[in-house]
Motif scaffolding. Structure first.
Motif, PDB file in Angstrom:
ATOM      1  N   HIS A  83      35.669  40.326  28.338  1.00  0.00           N
ATOM      2  CA  HIS A  83      36.399  41.359  29.077  1.00  0.00           C
ATOM      3  C   HIS A  83      35.387  42.343  29.643  1.00  0.00           C
ATOM      4  N   LEU A  84      35.335  42.433  30.964  1.00  0.00           N
ATOM      5  CA  LEU A  84      34.411  43.336  31.645  1.00  0.00           C
ATOM      6  C   LEU A  84      35.181  44.548  32.155  1.00  0.00           C
ATOM      7  N   ASP A  85      34.703  45.719  31.790  1.00  0.00           N
ATOM      8  CA  ASP A  85      35.333  46.958  32.258  1.00  0.00           C
ATOM      9  C   ASP A  85      34.234  47.949  32.629  1.00  0.00           C
ATOM     10  N   PRO A  86      33.481  47.651  33.687  1.00  0.00           N
ATOM     11  CA  PRO A  86      32.371  48.531  34.071  1.00  0.00           C
ATOM     12  C   PRO A  86      32.862  49.731  34.867  1.00  0.00           C
ATOM     13  N   PHE A  87      31.960  50.653  35.094  1.00  0.00           N
ATOM     14  CA  PHE A  87      32.260  51.780  35.971  1.00  0.00           C
ATOM     15  C   PHE A  87      32.054  51.324  37.409  1.00  0.00           C
ATOM     16  N   GLY A  88      33.137  51.239  38.174  1.00  0.00           N
ATOM     17  CA  GLY A  88      33.029  50.791  39.559  1.00  0.00           C
ATOM     18  C   GLY A  88      33.224  49.291  39.688  1.00  0.00           C
ATOM     19  N   THR A  89      32.419  48.680  40.539  1.00  0.00           N
ATOM     20  CA  THR A  89      32.586  47.263  40.834  1.00  0.00           C
ATOM     21  C   THR A  89      32.109  46.384  39.684  1.00  0.00           C
ATOM     22  N   SER A  90      32.704  45.213  39.579  1.00  0.00           N
ATOM     23  CA  SER A  90      32.334  44.262  38.529  1.00  0.00           C
ATOM     24  C   SER A  90      31.468  43.123  39.053  1.00  0.00           C
ATOM     25  N   VAL A  91      31.186  43.099  40.359  1.00  0.00           N
ATOM     26  CA  VAL A  91      30.489  41.948  40.941  1.00  0.00           C
ATOM     27  C   VAL A  91      29.078  41.783  40.381  1.00  0.00           C
ATOM     28  N   ASN A  92      28.476  42.863  39.895  1.00  0.00           N
ATOM     29  CA  ASN A  92      27.112  42.769  39.374  1.00  0.00           C
ATOM     30  C   ASN A  92      27.033  42.004  38.058  1.00  0.00           C
ATOM     31  N   TYR A  93      28.180  41.742  37.431  1.00  0.00           N
ATOM     32  CA  TYR A  93      28.186  41.101  36.118  1.00  0.00           C
ATOM     33  C   TYR A  93      28.817  39.709  36.129  1.00  0.00           C
ATOM     34  N   LEU A  94      29.326  39.275  37.263  1.00  0.00           N
ATOM     35  CA  LEU A  94      30.098  38.030  37.286  1.00  0.00           C
ATOM     36  C   LEU A  94      29.227  36.798  37.060  1.00  0.00           C
ATOM     37  N   ASP A  95      28.048  36.753  37.664  1.00  0.00           N
ATOM     38  CA  ASP A  95      27.181  35.586  37.486  1.00  0.00           C
ATOM     39  C   ASP A  95      26.816  35.393  36.018  1.00  0.00           C
ATOM     40  N   SER A  96      26.494  36.481  35.334  1.00  0.00           N
ATOM     41  CA  SER A  96      26.144  36.385  33.912  1.00  0.00           C
ATOM     42  C   SER A  96      27.352  35.977  33.078  1.00  0.00           C
ATOM     43  N   ALA A  97      28.527  36.487  33.434  1.00  0.00           N
ATOM     44  CA  ALA A  97      29.731  36.166  32.667  1.00  0.00           C
ATOM     45  C   ALA A  97      30.057  34.680  32.735  1.00  0.00           C
ATOM     46  N   PHE A  98      29.931  34.092  33.926  1.00  0.00           N
ATOM     47  CA  PHE A  98      30.286  32.679  34.080  1.00  0.00           C
ATOM     48  C   PHE A  98      29.159  31.743  33.659  1.00  0.00           C
ATOM     49  N   ARG A  99      27.965  32.266  33.498  1.00  0.00           N
ATOM     50  CA  ARG A  99      26.839  31.405  33.140  1.00  0.00           C
ATOM     51  C   ARG A  99      27.029  30.787  31.764  1.00  0.00           C
ATOM     52  N   ASN A 100      27.446  31.587  30.777  1.00  0.00           N
ATOM     53  CA  ASN A 100      27.500  31.107  29.396  1.00  0.00           C
ATOM     54  C   ASN A 100      28.904  31.052  28.815  1.00  0.00           C
ATOM     55  N   ILE A 106      38.024  32.418  28.647  1.00  0.00           N
ATOM     56  CA  ILE A 106      38.768  33.347  29.501  1.00  0.00           C
ATOM     57  C   ILE A 106      37.867  34.515  29.889  1.00  0.00           C
ATOM     58  N   VAL A 107      37.886  34.849  31.170  1.00  0.00           N
ATOM     59  CA  VAL A 107      37.162  36.004  31.689  1.00  0.00           C
ATOM     60  C   VAL A 107      38.181  36.999  32.229  1.00  0.00           C
ATOM     61  N   SER A 108      38.125  38.213  31.705  1.00  0.00           N
ATOM     62  CA  SER A 108      39.013  39.294  32.126  1.00  0.00           C
ATOM     63  C   SER A 108      38.165  40.373  32.784  1.00  0.00           C
ATOM     64  N   VAL A 109      38.546  40.779  33.989  1.00  0.00           N
ATOM     65  CA  VAL A 109      37.729  41.707  34.769  1.00  0.00           C
ATOM     66  C   VAL A 109      38.583  42.880  35.238  1.00  0.00           C
ATOM     67  N   THR A 110      38.118  44.081  34.948  1.00  0.00           N
ATOM     68  CA  THR A 110      38.753  45.297  35.452  1.00  0.00           C
ATOM     69  C   THR A 110      37.829  45.931  36.483  1.00  0.00           C
ATOM     70  N   LEU A 175      43.064  44.479  37.784  1.00  0.00           N
ATOM     71  CA  LEU A 175      42.771  43.652  36.611  1.00  0.00           C
ATOM     72  C   LEU A 175      43.096  42.198  36.926  1.00  0.00           C
ATOM     73  N   VAL A 176      42.114  41.326  36.700  1.00  0.00           N
ATOM     74  CA  VAL A 176      42.282  39.891  36.942  1.00  0.00           C
ATOM     75  C   VAL A 176      41.811  39.136  35.706  1.00  0.00           C
ATOM     76  N   VAL A 177      42.610  38.167  35.261  1.00  0.00           N
ATOM     77  CA  VAL A 177      42.276  37.344  34.098  1.00  0.00           C
ATOM     78  C   VAL A 177      42.316  35.881  34.525  1.00  0.00           C
ATOM     79  N   VAL A 178      41.241  35.142  34.241  1.00  0.00           N
ATOM     80  CA  VAL A 178      41.166  33.734  34.645  1.00  0.00           C
ATOM     81  C   VAL A 178      40.704  32.880  33.476  1.00  0.00           C
ATOM     82  N   ARG A 179      41.112  31.611  33.499  1.00  0.00           N
ATOM     83  CA  ARG A 179      40.592  30.613  32.562  1.00  0.00           C
ATOM     84  C   ARG A 179      39.512  29.811  33.269  1.00  0.00           C
TER      85      ARG A 179
END
Length: 222
Positions: A83-100, A106-110, A175-179
């Protein structure tokens, strides 16, 4: 969210909560103790700050609290749920989240960068999400779709696809949640679903642009 999982599921799950800010980490640890959760720091139990429990009480579960860049943490370890809940945009963390992320994880992004997602800062949306967004009557739906597309592209770069489980756009966040579905076939199927939306600001008509097709005639779509 992590505290709820540890409190209700106990040691059946391994929960890690991370923040780069030292004050935030201190507050997380204090919140864990208030909820009778055992704090683990650097794989060692933090016994010196454990409160004395009353008779009959026991710790409900363990939570590992870390202080590091979230990208580093997600590169170092594999997770079933992120579950990612950063300050502002989440795009800076997406590559790392999907890497491992594990298969069927499940990836949840706010995302709280609503100024760009809601077409108030169009140049920022172009920079972060690679799209030209205009203010429409369905701007919140557009914002959710833009975030989903960003997740789909990040997953595809890691040879993974996604299945959207939940998406909501409210006043202050999206908020978006994906499998996550592993494999190049799933990645290709997900990438095929990304399409550009052509919207007319005069008549409010809109269509999805199909791959390889141009809008015919002297249309005013843009």
């Amino acid at each position: 969210m992590g505290l709820q999982w540890a409190k209700h599921l106990g040691n059946a799950v391994k929960v890690t909560i991370n923040d780069l800010n030292e004050n935030s980490v201190t507050l997380i640890q204090e919140n864990c103790h208030l909820n009778k959760l055992k704090v683990v720091v650097d794989s060692k139990e933090k016994e010196e700050s454990d409160e004395v429990l009353e008779e009959g009480e026991e710790k409900l579960g363990n939570i590992q609290v870390t202080r590091m860049d979230a990208n580093v943490l997600m590169h170092l370890r594999s997770f079933d749920f992120i579950h990612l809940d950063p300050f502002g945009t989440s795009v800076n963390y997406l590559d790392s989240a999907f890497r491992n992320i594990r298969n069927l994880g499940i990836v949840s992004v706010t995302s709280t960068d609503i100024s760009s997602l809601y077409a108030k800062a169009q140049h920022v949306a172009r920079r972060h999400y690679g799209c030209n967004i205009v203010r429409t009557e369905y701007y919140k739906e557009l914002a959710a779709r833009i975030v989903v597309a960003a997740l789909a592209r990040a997953a595809a770069r890691c040879n993974k696809g996604i299945e959207v489980l939940f998406a909501v756009a409210l006043e202050h966040f999206v908020l978006v949640v994906v499998r996550v579905l592993r494999g190049p076939t799933s990645a290709d199927e997900t990438a095929k679903k990304i399409q550009y939306l052509i919207h007319c600001q005069w008549c409010e008509e809109r269509i999805f642009q199909k791959d390889g097709n141009m809008v015919e005639g002297n249309s005013s779509f843009f």
